[in-house]
Design a protein around this motif. Structure first.
Motif, PDB file in Angstrom:
ATOM      1  N   THR A  85     -12.034  12.615 -13.463  1.00  0.00           N
ATOM      2  CA  THR A  85     -11.511  13.962 -13.735  1.00  0.00           C
ATOM      3  C   THR A  85     -11.354  14.199 -15.236  1.00  0.00           C
ATOM      4  O   THR A  85     -11.309  15.334 -15.688  1.00  0.00           O
ATOM      5  N   ILE A 113     -18.873  11.325 -25.555  1.00  0.00           N
ATOM      6  CA  ILE A 113     -18.577  11.987 -24.281  1.00  0.00           C
ATOM      7  C   ILE A 113     -17.419  12.969 -24.442  1.00  0.00           C
ATOM      8  O   ILE A 113     -17.525  14.131 -24.045  1.00  0.00           O
ATOM      9  N   THR A 163      -7.421  20.286  -8.516  1.00  0.00           N
ATOM     10  CA  THR A 163      -8.776  19.863  -8.889  1.00  0.00           C
ATOM     11  C   THR A 163      -9.737  19.959  -7.710  1.00  0.00           C
ATOM     12  O   THR A 163     -10.707  20.718  -7.749  1.00  0.00           O
ATOM     13  N   ALA A 176     -22.730  18.643 -17.446  1.00  0.00           N
ATOM     14  CA  ALA A 176     -21.824  17.669 -18.049  1.00  0.00           C
ATOM     15  C   ALA A 176     -22.030  16.295 -17.422  1.00  0.00           C
ATOM     16  O   ALA A 176     -22.021  15.265 -18.120  1.00  0.00           O
ATOM     17  N   PHE A 229      -4.187  16.331  -7.606  1.00  0.00           N
ATOM     18  CA  PHE A 229      -5.639  16.251  -7.512  1.00  0.00           C
ATOM     19  C   PHE A 229      -6.152  17.179  -6.404  1.00  0.00           C
ATOM     20  O   PHE A 229      -7.117  17.920  -6.607  1.00  0.00           O
ATOM     21  N   THR A 246     -23.297  13.040 -19.441  1.00  0.00           N
ATOM     22  CA  THR A 246     -22.479  11.835 -19.496  1.00  0.00           C
ATOM     23  C   THR A 246     -23.313  10.623 -19.115  1.00  0.00           C
ATOM     24  O   THR A 246     -23.284   9.584 -19.798  1.00  0.00           O
ATOM     25  N   VAL A 288      -9.564   4.201  -6.557  1.00  0.00           N
ATOM     26  CA  VAL A 288      -8.921   5.503  -6.768  1.00  0.00           C
ATOM     27  C   VAL A 288      -8.800   5.804  -8.257  1.00  0.00           C
ATOM     28  O   VAL A 288      -8.972   6.947  -8.687  1.00  0.00           O
ATOM     29  N   TYR A 334      -7.593  -0.659  -2.653  1.00  0.00           N
ATOM     30  CA  TYR A 334      -8.290   0.565  -3.091  1.00  0.00           C
ATOM     31  C   TYR A 334      -7.793   1.100  -4.432  1.00  0.00           C
ATOM     32  O   TYR A 334      -8.246   2.135  -4.901  1.00  0.00           O
ATOM     33  N   MET A 339     -18.653  15.914 -26.377  1.00  0.00           N
ATOM     34  CA  MET A 339     -19.497  16.820 -25.603  1.00  0.00           C
ATOM     35  C   MET A 339     -18.642  17.713 -24.705  1.00  0.00           C
ATOM     36  O   MET A 339     -18.815  18.933 -24.676  1.00  0.00           O
ATOM     37  N   ILE A 340     -17.693  17.093 -23.994  1.00  0.00           N
ATOM     38  CA  ILE A 340     -16.791  17.887 -23.154  1.00  0.00           C
ATOM     39  C   ILE A 340     -16.060  18.904 -24.028  1.00  0.00           C
ATOM     40  O   ILE A 340     -15.864  20.056 -23.648  1.00  0.00           O
ATOM     41  N   LEU A 394       0.835  -1.205   0.000  1.00  0.00           N
ATOM     42  CA  LEU A 394       0.000   0.000   0.000  1.00  0.00           C
ATOM     43  C   LEU A 394       0.870   1.256   0.000  1.00  0.00           C
ATOM     44  O   LEU A 394       0.645   2.200  -0.756  1.00  0.00           O
ATOM     45  N   VAL A 414     -11.599   7.612  -9.740  1.00  0.00           N
ATOM     46  CA  VAL A 414     -11.548   9.065  -9.519  1.00  0.00           C
ATOM     47  C   VAL A 414     -10.703   9.723 -10.621  1.00  0.00           C
ATOM     48  O   VAL A 414     -11.067  10.775 -11.153  1.00  0.00           O
ATOM     49  N   VAL A 415      -9.575   9.077 -10.960  1.00  0.00           N
ATOM     50  CA  VAL A 415      -8.732   9.610 -12.036  1.00  0.00           C
ATOM     51  C   VAL A 415      -9.548   9.731 -13.318  1.00  0.00           C
ATOM     52  O   VAL A 415      -9.545  10.774 -13.991  1.00  0.00           O
ATOM     53  N   ILE A 429       1.851   6.998  -6.753  1.00  0.00           N
ATOM     54  CA  ILE A 429       0.814   7.897  -7.279  1.00  0.00           C
ATOM     55  C   ILE A 429       0.778   9.229  -6.536  1.00  0.00           C
ATOM     56  O   ILE A 429      -0.071  10.077  -6.819  1.00  0.00           O
ATOM     57  N   TRP A 462       0.053  12.441  -8.299  1.00  0.00           N
ATOM     58  CA  TRP A 462      -1.336  12.634  -8.690  1.00  0.00           C
ATOM     59  C   TRP A 462      -2.178  13.088  -7.488  1.00  0.00           C
ATOM     60  O   TRP A 462      -3.034  13.967  -7.623  1.00  0.00           O
ATOM     61  N   MET A 479     -13.567  13.687 -17.332  1.00  0.00           N
ATOM     62  CA  MET A 479     -14.833  14.185 -17.855  1.00  0.00           C
ATOM     63  C   MET A 479     -15.178  15.551 -17.302  1.00  0.00           C
ATOM     64  O   MET A 479     -16.316  15.991 -17.404  1.00  0.00           O
TER      65      MET A 479
END
Lengths: 292, 302
Positions: free
Chosen positions: B140, A218, A26, A274, A22, A278, B133, B129, A221-222, A8, B136-137, A15, A18, B142
């Motif tokens: 984003t 999709i 985001t 959106a 994120f 979708t 996860v 998980y 559209m985006i 884990l 979720v990637v 990652i 990311w 879309m």
């Protein structure tokens, strides 16, 4: 540390860029945009909390917003449908057995997707010039009086749709790859049963293309919701607001009128639209599916 | 050989073509007609796709009176190369090109480094998980950029990044859903045995990533670089929002600035258009394999 935990930890370490991205670029912006959407904020004074007023104004008082929604939906419903039909048609033709010059055609259809947006604008302003443009002079050759395109409220959107088709090489390539994945045996079986070309297209090809159609719809559209440079540079929303699209109106509210709160409310409505669209595409794709 | 075949048939049958054969000839004629139409339509479409480019090139060599000629002129009487000369001096073309390339190069470096690491974590390590996860990637992917555009601007303003290249470069060091997806698909196709063997020899995850997976992934990494290159090169909205100083403008912003002047000089603009587009078309010709693989990969394996 036991093995599970170490795995884990390793996964999360890899990652981690990311996760950071994120959260910072985001998730946090989304939450703060939700907050700003409930405020009046002009960048100079502090944000002033006003509840749902921005949403109320957008949905019930701002006539321009309805125009903007209508324009954008037109590009999705009319534009995207036409683009889908044309790109599938080209892909089916390219997929014919032993087509010579395949790599040539692929290059030709793909290159327009590489053109920088500003150049795209220069190009199409001239291609669709009412008096001295290529398209109207070709139409004139066949005795058709070409429309005013970007200078006519009625023809500006169709002009942009032409441009969108011209830039849809990605879609053609994706359909082409998906066509290659449809088993040949299906067509052979259909031939034995005496099916004609049209029946084969509707009963084998289109169902086989379904995942690709869903994907392209999709992303398409985006793409419409995001398209900004074309309308900003070529028409600046005009004539008569006929090309005032969602992202252009949002940009104006935010960066020309500095209504950051109002524009944020618009951004959230965009997110919800959106999402709904979708999900609708997924549903439609399931309903029209023939197998599975 | 085939020509002599009919002669071997019995004499009395030679003048009649057997029924089956007749049907076959008919079919092949139909087929040839069909192929003819397919080529015809494809060639017409190709022409329609090429025409705007030819029009741009032709326009870039026209004098201003020829530009507005009706009916249009395809080949200008005198090739007006001065459009190009003036294009490079009418605005700081080379400075803007340099600025554009700074953004392009650094965002490419960021995209390759971050996305390959992240994609490894989503494909080669089997942590709990992980798949949740990853959804979720994908989600984003879309989300239209406009949704986060305003808060991003305010955030970057807060830390003094507006008017610098940071907003256009730094986020690329933290992953991009499309590239993560693309690389993950590719990594998943690399046989497990390779990384298992390396681990037997005592390699840790990072060594496996660096020494085993990355060297095998050069083609897909090339795809990432090319896509990021094109995206950053043609981007318009990002620079428009985040750059404020003329000196930092990208080519796209510089060109738009000329376009928005009253009565812009179109011949010059078309010359700039040619100069801006030609390099990427040349790059595409040499590297088209990577483009096409990248696109078909996401569309069909998704």
């Amino acid at each position: 540390m036991n093995i599970q935990k170490r795995i884990l930890r390793n996964g999360l370490l890899f990652i981690s860029p990311w996760i950071i991205g994120f959260l910072c670029f985001t998730a946090y912006p989304m939450v703060s945009s939700l907050y700003y959407s409930l405020t009046e904020y002009n960048l100079i004074s502090e944000p002033n909390f006003i509840g749902f007023d921005n949403y109320k104004q957008l949905l019930f008082e701002d006539d321009l917003f309805l125009t903007v929604l209508g324009n954008t939906m037109y590009m999705i419903i009319v534009g995207l449908t036409i683009t889908t039909v044309v790109t599938i048609m080209i892909a089916i033709l390219l997929n014919t057995k032993n087509i010579k010059g395949m790599s040539f055609f692929r290059i030709v259809f793909f290159i327009p997707t590489l053109v920088p947006f500003v150049v795209l604008a220069i190009l199409w302003i001239w291609v669709l010039q009412p008096d001295s443009g290529v398209v109207n002079s070709i139409l004139g050759f066949f005795g058709i009086d070409g429309p005013g395109w970007f200078s006519s409220p009625k023809w500006a959107k169709p002009g942009l749709i032409l441009m969108t088709i011209w830039m849809s090489g990605n879609m053609i390539l994706i359909y082409l790859a998906a066509l290659g994945d449809i088993p040949k045996s299906l067509y052979e079986a259909a031939s034995i049963d005496g099916a004609n070309v049209l029946r084969k297209v509707f009963h084998i090809t289109l169902p086989g293309l379904r995942p690709a159609i869903l994907f392209n719809s999709i992303t398409g559209m985006i793409g419409v919701f995001q398209s900004f440079a074309e309308a900003f540079i070529i028409t600046d929303g005009g004539p008569d607001n006929s090309t005032l699209f969602y992202s252009l109106y949002l940009y104006r509210n935010a960066f020309q009128y500095f209504n950051m709160g109002y524009a944020s409310a618009q951004a959230w409505i965009l997110l919800i639209i959106a999402l709904i669209m979708t999900m609708t595409f997924f549903k439609l794709s399931k309903r029209w599916g023939f197998e599975d | 050989m085939k020509m002599t075949l009919p002669a071997e048939e019995p004499k009395h049958q030679r003048h009649i073509i057997p029924r089956q054969k007749q049907a076959k000839i008919h079919q092949s004629m139909n087929k040839n007609m069909g192929r003819f139409f397919i080529y015809l339509i494809l060639i017409l479409f190709s022409l329609a796709f090429i025409l705007p480019f030819l029009w741009l090139i032709s326009g870039s060599l026209k004098s201003s009176s020829e530009l507005f000629a009706n009916p249009p002129i395809w080949i200008p009487e005198v090739l007006n190369w001065s459009n190009f000369k003036e294009a490079f001096s009418a605005f700081p073309f080379w400075l803007y090109l340099k600025n554009t390339l700074i953004i392009v190069v650094f965002s490419c470096i960021g995209a390759v480094l971050s996305n390959s690491l992240i994609a490894y974590g989503f494909s080669k390590i089997d942590w709990k998980y992980r798949d949740a996860v990853f959804i979720v990637v994908l989600a984003t992917l879309m989300m239209p950029f406009q949704v986060i555009m305003i808060p991003l601007f305010l955030q970057f303003k807060e830390i003094g990044w507006i008017g610098t290249y940071y907003p256009l470069i730094v986020p690329h060091f933290f992953g991009n859903a499309f590239f993560i997806f693309l690389l993950r698909q590719f990594f998943k196709g690399i046989p497990k045995e390779l990384s298992e063997a390396a681990k037997m020899d005592g390699a840790n995850e990072f060594t496996v990533f660096w020494k085993v997976i990355l060297p095998l992934s050069k083609p897909i990494l090339a795809t990432v670089v090319i896509f990021q290159f094109i995206e950053a090169y043609r981007d318009f909205l990002g620079p428009l929002i985040f750059l404020s100083d003329n000196k930092l403008y990208t080519l796209s912003l510089g060109v738009q600035q000329i376009m928005s002047q009253n009565d812009p000089r179109w011949g010059l603009l078309m010359a700039v258009g040619v100069a801006m587009t030609l390099p990427i078309i040349i790059i595409f010709f040499f590297l088209q394999r990577y483009f096409i693989e990248g696109i078909t990969f996401t569309g069909t394996k998704g």
